[in-house]
Each structure stands twice: as C-alpha cells, then as structure tokens.
Design an enzyme around this catalytic site. Structure first.
Site, mmCIF file in Angstrom:
data_model
loop_
_atom_site.group_PDB
_atom_site.id
_atom_site.type_symbol
_atom_site.label_atom_id
_atom_site.label_comp_id
_atom_site.label_asym_id
_atom_site.label_seq_id
_atom_site.Cartn_x
_atom_site.Cartn_y
_atom_site.Cartn_z
ATOM 1 N N THR A 102 0.866 -11.042 0.779
ATOM 2 C CA THR A 102 -0.474 -11.583 0.533
ATOM 3 C C THR A 102 -1.576 -10.538 0.634
ATOM 4 O OG1 THR A 102 -0.682 -12.250 2.858
ATOM 5 C CG2 THR A 102 0.169 -13.898 1.317
ATOM 6 N N ASP A 118 9.727 -3.389 4.810
ATOM 7 C CA ASP A 118 8.748 -3.513 5.896
ATOM 8 C C ASP A 118 9.387 -3.963 7.201
ATOM 9 O OD1 ASP A 118 9.189 -6.144 5.018
ATOM 10 O OD2 ASP A 118 7.133 -6.440 4.325
ATOM 11 N N THR A 125 4.377 -13.629 6.286
ATOM 12 C CA THR A 125 4.653 -14.656 5.289
ATOM 13 C C THR A 125 6.059 -15.225 5.489
ATOM 14 O OG1 THR A 125 3.190 -13.585 3.694
ATOM 15 C CG2 THR A 125 4.838 -15.096 2.817
ATOM 16 N N ASN A 137 16.663 -14.649 7.245
ATOM 17 C CA ASN A 137 15.390 -14.637 6.524
ATOM 18 C C ASN A 137 14.932 -16.074 6.336
ATOM 19 O OD1 ASN A 137 15.493 -11.836 6.139
ATOM 20 N ND2 ASN A 137 16.781 -12.074 4.333
#
Length: 478
Positions: A18, A242, A264, A301
């Site tokens: 984002t 990341d 996110t 995840n």
C-alpha cells in the site's frame, strides 16, 4: 587487513503493498539509526479488466526519496531494494513490456489445476516447499504463457530485482525473493530445472540467483546524476523479500522464538536451519522461504491489516471519519466476546465492503453479526489475534520447537489492542517492535557487506536490541 569503518550511511528502498518508503540509516557496531527520507503511496491501477502495479510511480517515489537521502548524507555507501513477493515484470532488450499484474488479479484462478496436472501438488511442495497459492509466480507465469506474452519476453524479473536492475543495469534474481515463486529448489537454492521443464518455462527467462549480502553493481551514472550523487554508490542484494529483511531485525531469542511480520499480510513463522517439506506441513498450509544466511523461514502467509484498512476505506467512502486511533479506541470499549470469523476465507482477499462480508460470514455460520463500528473493529482484532495464535501453535508443533515468545514487527506492532489480545489468546508474552524492521534488516545487511559490521544474524540482532526497546504485552487470563 583494512581497519573497519566505525559507521556507515546506507539507504533502503522498502516497497509495500500500500505504500513505499526510502529509509536512510547510519549503522555502527553498537547502534543503528534510521530516518524516513520519503514515503509515497502505492496505488494499483485497474486497466482493461486487469489489476496492475503502477511501477513507474513507485520508481519516481524511490528516486525522489534517494535524492533526499543523498542530499542529507552525501557519503551514502549503498542502496538496496525489498518488496512483497511473487510479482514480476517482463522485459525484452532491457525494456519493460507491460505494467506488472497485481497478485490480487483474478487471472490465476484456474491455473492451479493446470499446473498440478503437469506436476502434482505434493511433488511441487516436496521440491520447492512453497504453499500452493493462486498468487504464486509459478501460476502467474502459467497464465502468462497461455496469453502468449512469454513468447516475446526475454527476462522475468521479480519486483525488487526489477528495481535493482533499473538502479544498476544488472539483472539478478535475489534468493529470498526467488523462493516465493514456487520455482526455486528448497534443497539447492537454485532454480529447479525439472519444475521449469514440466511447465515448459525456459531457464533463460530467469536471471541468475544471487544471495543476500552480495554486491549487484554500481549505481548507474544516469540515476546517480538524477539523484545528485557525487560519490560512488553500490547497489547491494539484501533479503529482497520484505519478510526476509524484517526477520533479520526481529529481536528473537535463540530458541523458542516465533515472529509475526504484520502489515497488509500477516506472516507467522519461525526461523529454521532446514526446510520442513512433509505432507503434514503441506496440509497445514505452511510455506518454506529462504531467509538471510541460509536460514529458512517456516511460515504461514495469511491475512494481516488488509481487512482493517479496507474496512476503514469503506467507511471513508461512505463519508465517515475513520481515523485508526479513534476506531481502536471504540473497539477497546466494546466487550471482547465479539464473533470470531475466519479471516482466511477467500471472500476477504479482494478489495471491497468488509463489514458486509463479515456480516454475511456470521449469518452463514449462525453467529450474530457485529453491530456498530467499534464492534466490527473489535471482531476483526479478535479474529486476527485468534488466527495468529493458532498459527504460532501449529508451526511450533510442526517445527518441533514450541514457541515461548512471540515478536510482532511491522505496522501491526503499533496496534496495542491486537498485541494484547494475541498475548491473551496465545498465552505467550508478546514483544512489539521495531515497526520498521524491514528497513532495519536491509540496512544491517548492507552495513555488513560494506564491512562496517560483521558476524551472524544474531550479531546483527544484538545491534537492534541495543538500539530499540520492544513493548512487552504479558498474557492475561481469558
């Protein structure tokens, strides 16, 4: 032997789903300092029925941020890029063929069945260790092949590698980001030729693998001129995924530590010395991705703050003020016994009206829907905390090392209500912070590459521990 520098200046380009940011850091053997040089929005674009990343806008934001960083620190030694996983750009002759497609686009909905017909899911998992999700690069490339675009593409570069290419002119595939594709061998750490052959993907479509900590090349002269850099700057490979960079800066204990990188997405995991490739791990929805220094990140995840941010956006579109601090205060004033819903239900993945979707899920499962903003937000917090707590317990059991502590980093570490309810629901202490763990991990690996610091990941974490004091949330009785 050359004497090691006492401190060095570095820049991390950290692109999230984002927003993006450029972080300038000063690293020494005893301390790490960081300053946000710039922050910019990441706004996907819908075009002709497909959802795309606006990578040129992100590039402009990154270059502007580097200009600020160089202005404030002309002695900048290097720069590195990290981003979310799985997405990529296709190039021919060094030029981008089209804007990369967003992982939330629906084009891969039917690709799992086609790919698994070529190589069964269990065999893919045993080779790559990656949970089969429709967003994965392997399924995206399968869709791309059917569209014909791969016939004209020369190279596919994953998103951080694309930006490193634009910075340096050198095409590489950094290992941690490559491990998100479903195409990298969990055993060799290189592209799996048998998987590529089964899918009919040419090996030369993919760039050569490079490990975190390796120098990619020098900053291109035209980029250096654009950002006003008078001194040479290296482009360095860090944990380009990341999450891999974030885990470097998680102040975990040597044993019993679980991490949650919460932005996110909510990535729940442990750090292992070897992947877990069992049928039980596949059934549990566990993925094995590469970390820095040959570590493996055994993770699940899942949903993160996306569902909350989409709820905010929905209310703002309806004309309501939806400041996150106000919403969390309203949620804290509501009793904790709000309905707990399945945050991993597929309906919560696309953008849209989350409060209505939550109400629909509750109705389908015979639960009263939360009424009012405070109740909706509290329901989201309780549901996320429960999902995180269950994932920590299950991954601990699969890894053979149950968690004794949970470290939360990323934006979710600012959410005190979420951290406390996670402690309560897991009955484990939760340490929150640092928030910008991803940027810190990138800066630390760059500093080690430059010879400013040395040692293992644990030595790098010691620098974080000496600089930051995570907030402790002790479990309360439920």
């Amino acid at each position: 032997m050359a004497q090691r520098s006492t401190a060095g200046h570095f820049a991390a380009i950290d692109l999230g789903a984002t927003s993006g940011r450029v972080i300038r850091g000063i690293v020494s053997r005893d301390r790490i300092e960081q300053v946000e040089a710039s922050r910019f929005a990441n706004r996907p674009v819908m075009l002709d029925g497909a959802l795309h990343w606006d990578v040129l806008s992100l590039w402009r934001g990154a270059v502007d941020g580097l200009s600020h960083a160089v202005r404030d620190a002309p002695q900048l030694r290097s720069v590195a890029v990290d981003t979310w996983g799985v997405d990529y750009g296709l190039l021919r002759g060094g030029r981008l063929l089209a804007n990369p497609v967003h992982y939330r686009d629906a084009r891969t909905a039917d690709e799992l069945e086609r790919v698994h017909a070529a190589m069964p899911e269990a065999e893919l998992y045993a080779r790559t260790g990656v949970e089969p999700l429709a967003i994965n690069t392997i399924y995206q490339l399968a869709a791309e092949a059917r569209s014909g675009l791969l016939d004209v593409a020369g190279t596919a570069l994953l998103t951080p590698d694309l930006f490193s290419y634009w910075l340096s002119g050198v095409a590489v595939a950094e290992q941690t980001i490559a491990s998100t594709t479903g195409l990298l061998s969990a055993v060799t750490g290189d592209w799996d030729d048998d998987v590529l052959a089964a899918l009919g993907l040419p090996r030369d479509l993919l760039a050569p693998i490079i490990r975190p900590g390796e120098r990619i090349g020098a900053l291109r002269s035209d980029v250096a001129a654009q950002i006003g850099a008078a001194n040479p700057i290296d482009v360095v490979a860090v944990g380009a995924h990341d999450t891999a960079s974030a885990v470097v800066a998680v102040p975990m204990p040597t044993t019993g530590g679980a991490f949650i990188s919460c932005g996110t997405w909510g990535l729940v995991g442990v750090e292992c010395r070897a992947p877990v490739l069992t049928p039980e791990a596949l059934a549990a929805g566990v993925t094995n991705e590469r970390g820095v220094d040959d570590r493996f990140l055994m993770m699940r995840n899942g949903m993160g703050l996306w569902i909350l941010s989409e709820t905010q956006r929905c209310w703002e579109q309806e004309g309501e003020s939806a400041d996150i601090r106000t919403l969390l205060a309203e949620a804290e004033a509501v009793p904790a016994d709000m309905p707990v819903f399945d945050v991993e239900d597929a309906r919560f993945q696309p953008p849209g009206d989350m409060p209505s979707r939550i109400a629909a899920w509750c109705a389908e499962h015979g639960l009263p829907a939360p009424v009012g903003r405070g109740a909706v937000v509290r329901s989201i917090i309780e549901s996320l905390a429960q999902a995180f707590a269950e994932a920590v317990a299950e991954i601990g059991a699969l890894s053979g090392e149950p968690a004794t502590q949970i470290n939360v980093v990323g934006g979710g570490s600012r959410n005190e209500l979420l951290c406390q309810r996670l402690a309560d629901r897991s009955q484990l202490p939760v340490l929150a912070g640092p928030v910008e763990a991803t940027g810190l991990g990138s800066l630390l690996v760059q500093a080690r590459t430059a010879g400013v610091v040395d040692g293992t990941i644990e030595d790098l974490r010691d620098i974080v521990i000496r600089t930051f004091s995570p907030r402790l949330f002790q479990p309360r009785s439920l």
